[in-house]
Design an enzyme around this catalytic site. Structure first.
Site, PDB file in Angstrom:
ATOM      1  N   GLU A  77       1.738   1.028   9.302  1.00  0.00           N
ATOM      2  CA  GLU A  77       1.052   0.186   9.714  1.00  0.00           C
ATOM      3  C   GLU A  77       1.498  -0.428  11.295  1.00  0.00           C
ATOM      4  O   GLU A  77       2.256   0.139  11.434  1.00  0.00           O
ATOM      5  CB  GLU A  77       1.127  -1.310   8.761  1.00  0.00           C
ATOM      6  N   VAL A  88       4.572   0.039  -8.076  1.00  0.00           N
ATOM      7  CA  VAL A  88       5.855   0.254  -7.903  1.00  0.00           C
ATOM      8  C   VAL A  88       5.426   2.001  -8.238  1.00  0.00           C
ATOM      9  O   VAL A  88       5.128   2.454  -9.251  1.00  0.00           O
ATOM     10  CB  VAL A  88       6.990   0.151  -8.791  1.00  0.00           C
ATOM     11  N   LYS A 133       9.224  -4.008  -5.267  1.00  0.00           N
ATOM     12  CA  LYS A 133       9.593  -3.439  -5.765  1.00  0.00           C
ATOM     13  C   LYS A 133      10.446  -3.411  -6.620  1.00  0.00           C
ATOM     14  O   LYS A 133      10.525  -3.233  -7.843  1.00  0.00           O
ATOM     15  CB  LYS A 133       9.322  -1.281  -5.190  1.00  0.00           C
ATOM     16  N   THR A 181      -8.481   1.351   0.368  1.00  0.00           N
ATOM     17  CA  THR A 181      -7.787   2.485   0.142  1.00  0.00           C
ATOM     18  C   THR A 181      -8.244   2.375  -1.087  1.00  0.00           C
ATOM     19  O   THR A 181      -8.878   4.034  -1.838  1.00  0.00           O
ATOM     20  CB  THR A 181      -6.631   3.188   0.832  1.00  0.00           C
ATOM     21  N   VAL A 182      -7.188   1.758  -2.197  1.00  0.00           N
ATOM     22  CA  VAL A 182      -6.681   2.518  -3.207  1.00  0.00           C
ATOM     23  C   VAL A 182      -7.488   2.046  -4.616  1.00  0.00           C
ATOM     24  O   VAL A 182      -8.622   3.015  -5.135  1.00  0.00           O
ATOM     25  CB  VAL A 182      -5.861   1.115  -3.668  1.00  0.00           C
ATOM     26  N   LYS A 214       2.067  -5.010  -5.154  1.00  0.00           N
ATOM     27  CA  LYS A 214       3.234  -5.737  -6.058  1.00  0.00           C
ATOM     28  C   LYS A 214       3.768  -6.569  -5.511  1.00  0.00           C
ATOM     29  O   LYS A 214       4.351  -7.327  -6.099  1.00  0.00           O
ATOM     30  CB  LYS A 214       4.125  -4.311  -5.154  1.00  0.00           C
TER      31      LYS A 214
END
Lengths: 448, 448
Positions: A222, A164, A237, A47-48, A137
């Site tokens: 998820e 974060v 985080k 995704t990222v 993270k």
């Protein structure tokens, strides 16, 4: 991607290739204009990672301009899966060594997630003199000190704004804008999934289970939601934020972490009657002896707090500085494009500071750095079954003082109250000593 | 200030003085460790200036470390007034030329306020190769382009984080963290004084006059409150933010500005009935043709907005990016120490980037850059006296559609409604055409 510039661009690229110069041990290609020609690799096209590739293409011209270099080119995308359609001139690869051994790749984006092999890959890249940008993270929370040290030794950057708060700028403001402050405390709603679930419970009187189901159906949680609902994600985080704010690495294992699975609609109602809401809060505070307290737990937050109105998948982080007072950063804490935009901002920063690394980091810590959670001071909300007529009077005596919360219970067998502030050791000892009440819920009360 | 280090420090100072080196045309004193010995001057020892001196003393060691240089020493404080007690080794002076002509002063803090002589002094400093940090919003809003250009020509920094939002980090996050975004819109509660007054009107049903009096008694409003209550202060801030977000200078004279003096408790009540609050909002938006719309005016904000819960002297700024979505920055928008801490963070940045300036700036603009406010699209809240039985039906027809707001008026002679969205030209033309209603209040409705 930029088809109109493709030929001019390739010609330029060939030209630059023939005038490599060694610069701080790294090969760089100078353009005649003075800027550098930098190559980027992305590890992990989920995704990222795919969002990063998209942004690098979409805002290419703007990004190169901001980087103050002559070119920022996405060269490789590492992923074990097969994908159709190449973003721009990039090549999909499955062998990490191609990135590691290509001196032209000077900025590596790690968006694989998980600790292994992300850790080994990132460490190898840093040791090879490549700057690394990550949104991972877990990696930063567990290995931040080690990776920052490796980056410092090699005079390269290791940046993690996206780890974060997704698209909320927080790492950089803490390290730069608040540089003239002593940060005394930091607290936040750091996990969008649990905040979405709590928001549904608060506003729609939905049960935890039903709200979780909707979160999963909407892609906010998820299939295995453990890391979110048990607070592990928020823990990572707050570890990163606390490490940055207070200068020493805070390891997740040292932070007491409690999730939201035990929160009931009765508690949500009681919180409303008390004048606030229940949120999952990660927090860390500097203590006078130089150590810190840090914790992740559901918390009662008063309605007047800036954190109380943070709903759905939004995150918010409150930074308390001695000079600034409270500053709050609010926005989407996750999601493809918000997170990708934070990664790309770091890539731009890497490019900009290519010849001179950004100073950024923290020291290591030992096991005594984070105090035992039993030594932290808080007040508690307690909802309990009353087992004797004088139960509340005895609770009042045991806790010093309690404040009752109006609670609709026709049979009068259940009550809710808040205690005065004390150490958790004292509060839980008092709770254990009271055989006249049976606790149904115990939630911390915070003052942010 | 640091008496324990004074002698070691003075010796070091003398030592460094004898090994000046010319660096990019500026004289710098190298310490044996490699960092620079930098001197700072403060112009204007009022609330913010004295806060800067205080912070530089209090966090001296931390600040020097953050700056990555070997020393940051406050050398001069320029003020026409006399003060007792010198902060550290600094000297009070009344002659600007001493700062201008001392090559050892490389960072100048301007906290005088006002346009003159701040503008002339700052320009002279930049042209003399000194970096300048300012908290002066009027200066940046009116002369930002010119001063940034001068800074660029001289390869020095001109930083102004403190000019907007006091201690809230906003200038730097916009220019850096959100670099991978296209910012499409920015809006905020930019003035603490008016927000304090509106908060008293909303929560305590206080009249505007009574609330202003309390603000003055508490030091939140000046004796002459015009710049705050008429919106000029907010206008300067939205000009700075819009210039930064959209890349061209937005001059205050081109921004339609309306203050809060006409807001009544009836309007506050109507806003509540509508489901929100009235706030003074500064906003700017990029239009498809590359121009922008910008305005300062009281606005109806829905309760669900993050801006609705910003109370008292707090400020909040919402930045809408194409990738990040909405990001909100919240904190104390004014006050001695919050603002001073923002100035000191800029001083640290100047020191850190002493040999390589930060890229930062915007282009100039012409009169056509900000569109006529009559061409902006909005919807309106109208509270009016009804002069005929069919007044509301006619209003409904004239505005396309109106939505009535419940308004307690036993005689039924006054009504409140919101219109559909249209250009202000159309809306005000419709309002003018209606002789059946007499407008008592007209306020814009926003969707932040």
């Amino acid at each position: 991607m930029r088809p109109e510039n493709a030929s001019a661009f390739s010609a330029g690229y060939l030209y630059f290739r023939f005038i490599p110069r060694r610069l701080y041990g790294k090969i760089s290609y100078y353009s005649p204009g003075g800027g550098l020609f930098l190559n980027v690799a992305i590890m992990g096209y989920g995704t990222v990672g795919s969002g990063v590739a998209e942004l690098l293409a979409k805002h290419h011209e703007h990004i190169v301009k901001k980087s103050t270099q002559s070119e920022l080119e996405l060269k490789y995308i590492l992923d074990i899966r097969d994908f159709d359609g190449l973003p721009g001139n990039a090549v999909f690869i499955k062998d990490f060594d191609i990135i590691l051994n290509d001196p032209a790749v000077q900025i590596v984006v790690e968006t694989m997630g998980g600790l292994h092999p992300a850790y080994e890959y990132v460490l190898a890249c840093l040791k090879a003199g490549k700057s690394v940008v990550t949104s991972n993270k877990e990696l930063v929370a567990e290995k931040g000190y080690e990776l920052l040290t490796a980056a410092e030794e090699m005079n390269v950057n290791f940046l993690f704004e996206a780890s974060v708060g997704g698209g909320i700028p927080i790492i950089r403001p803490i390290s730069q804008c608040l540089a003239a402050n002593e940060i005394v405390e930091i607290a936040g709603i750091l996990n969008g999934t649990t905040n979405f679930i709590l928001t549904r419970m608060i506003h729609d009187s939905m049960s935890f289970e039903a709200a979780l189901k909707i979160a999963q159906d909407n892609g906010y949680a998820e299939k295995d939601p453990t890391a979110d609902i048990e607070g592990h994600d928020a823990c990572r985080k707050i570890c990163i934020l606390a490490s940055l704010c207070f200068g020493k690495h805070v390891y997740p294992k040292s932070v007491y972490t409690e999730g939201i699975t035990k929160i009931t609609l009765d508690d949500v109602e009681c919180a409303h009657a008390w004048g606030g809401v229940i949120k999952l809060i990660g927090r860390a505070k500097k203590l006078p002896d130089g150590r810190i307290s840090a914790m992740v737990s559901p918390s009662l937050i008063h309605s007047s707090s800036q954190l109380a109105s943070v709903d759905d998948v939004f995150n918010a982080i409150l930074v308390r500085g001695d000079a600034t007072g409270d500053v709050v950063f609010y926005g989407r804490g996750a999601g493809k494009m918000p997170t990708a935009s934070a990664v790309v901002a770091d890539v731009i920063d890497c490019a900009k500071h290519h010849e001179r690394k950004k100073l950024f980091g923290w020291a290591d810590s030992d096991d005594s750095y984070v105090v035992d959670r039993l030594d932290t001071v808080t007040s508690l909300y307690v909802r309990c079954a009353l087992k004797s007529p004088d139960a509340l009077a005895r609770a009042d005596a045991a806790f010093g003082e309690i404040v009752r919360i109006p609670y609709f219970d026709p049979e009068g067998s259940i009550a809710a109250f808040t205690t005065a502030a004390a150490t958790e050791r004292e509060l839980f000892a008092a709770l254990d000593s009271l055989d006249c009440i049976e606790p149904l819920s115990v939630i911390r009360v915070t003052d942010y």
